[in-house]
Design a protein around this motif. Structure first.
Motif: not given
Length: 364
Positions: A83-91
């Motif tokens: 999930a944090y991979t998604l957070v990192a990309v969008l951020s």
């Protein structure tokens, strides 16, 4: 220890955010960005690799660090990783496109969701694995909410200066550097617990407590501003060297003032709030605050190097500091002064590597 383990992994995946931030530029015409395919392929590859690496390595460090809860907390750790991979990309897209409100919204939403879930777990009287899920699920919840609110629009407004393969290669460097960041900051209590078992239990507890408290005014703000600093240095390359030196000198000055003040006030405050069992000497307080300042300085020089596209120097600085920290903690005597000296000296090595890269002739 589960919280520290999750945030050590999250700290490593934050390197993905830094590379996305560096490589994502506002599209020349809003809405004309061609990033959707690039991002989709990158997210798929990066999340799979991250989960495989964490799962494969967990059996080496998990039983010792997490004890009997290891099997129960491994699933939320893996969910947090993906999930944090998604957070990192969008951020990273938000920062690269200079969408400051959306970037802040991601951080605030994640924090609020986590507070709510942890409070619910506390009220229900649930056990350790429930806290692990309460830590992991907000990553997924926040990225879903922000995607609906502004994520799709932001993705149409950016272009990347590299293709997927180069983005993956660059991210290996930034993730390596971010693992060093996580080791030296959020993962430090876990590392101290493993490497400094020879210290008396109360001294170790006092050291972890004071490290945590004294790093808040110096390290945490710089850590939170990593993506902003990358964009600032990237968009104004002619000012990068001057800003690094001036801001770095200011940070050193603030550290000296806080170290002097903390050496006088700190022992009294700790004794008043936590009792004499957590007492450390005034001089030790000053050295602990100095260690926070040196780590914060590394958090300033790192974005300047990354923004210039010097990925090797960026990861080398963090790697040298984290390796020196780990080796030093295992080699020095089980004595609090020696432990703090290692924590203070390790980031200085990385700062030297970064400054050498910054002072080199800019790439044409």
């Amino acid at each position: 220890m589960t919280w520290s383990a999750i945030y050590l992994i999250v700290g490593g995946m934050a390197g993905v955010q830094q590379e996305i931030t560096r490589s994502a530029f506002p599209a020349a015409v809003p809405g004309s960005g061609r990033s959707a395919g690039t991002v989709a392929r990158f997210v798929g590859a990066a999340s799979v690799v991250a989960v495989v690496v964490v799962f494969g390595s967990a059996f080496l460090w998990g039983p010792a660090a997490l004890g009997e809860d290891f099997a129960a907390v491994l699933p939320p750790i893996l969910v947090a990783t993906a999930a944090y991979t998604l957070v990192a990309v969008l951020s990273g897209v938000y920062y690269g496109a200079r969408r400051w409100v959306s970037a802040a919204g991601m951080t605030v939403t994640d924090a609020l969701l986590r507070v709510v879930l942890i409070v619910v777990v506390m009220l229900l009287g649930l056990s350790g694995p429930a806290y692990a899920w309460a830590t992991a699920l907000p990553f997924l919840g926040s990225v879903m909410l922000l995607w609906i609110v502004s994520g799709r629009r932001a993705m149409r407004d950016v272009d990347f200066d590299v293709d997927v393969s180069q983005l993956l290669r660059n991210s290996v460097s930034t993730v390596g550097a971010a693992l060093g960041t996580g080791m030296m900051i959020s993962g430090l209590p876990l590392l101290l617990g493993v490497a400094s078992r020879g210290l008396p239990q109360m001294q170790l507890a006092a050291l972890i407590l004071i490290l945590t408290l004294t790093r808040a005014p110096l390290v945490i703000p710089l850590l939170a501003l990593q993506s902003y600093l990358v964009v600032t240095f990237r968009d104004h390359p002619s000012l990068a060297l001057r800003r690094t030196l001036v801001w770095g000198a200011g940070l050193v000055g603030v550290t000296i003032v806080l170290a002097l003040a903390g050496s006088f006030v700190g022992p009294w405050v700790i004794d008043l709030v936590y009792g004499p069992d957590y007492a450390l000497s005034a001089a030790l307080f000053g050295l602990i605050i100095a260690s926070a300042g040196m780590t914060a300085l590394l958090c300033l020089t790192g974005p300047a190097v990354l923004a210039a596209g010097r990925h090797r120097a960026y990861v080398a600085g963090w790697a040298l500091s984290s390796i020196a920290l780990v080796i030093g903690l295992f080699l020095v005597p089980a004595e609090v002064w020696a432990t703090v000296a290692v924590i203070c000296a390790a980031p200085v090595l990385g700062v030297g590597v970064h400054l050498a890269a910054i002072l080199r002739r800019p790439r044409s």
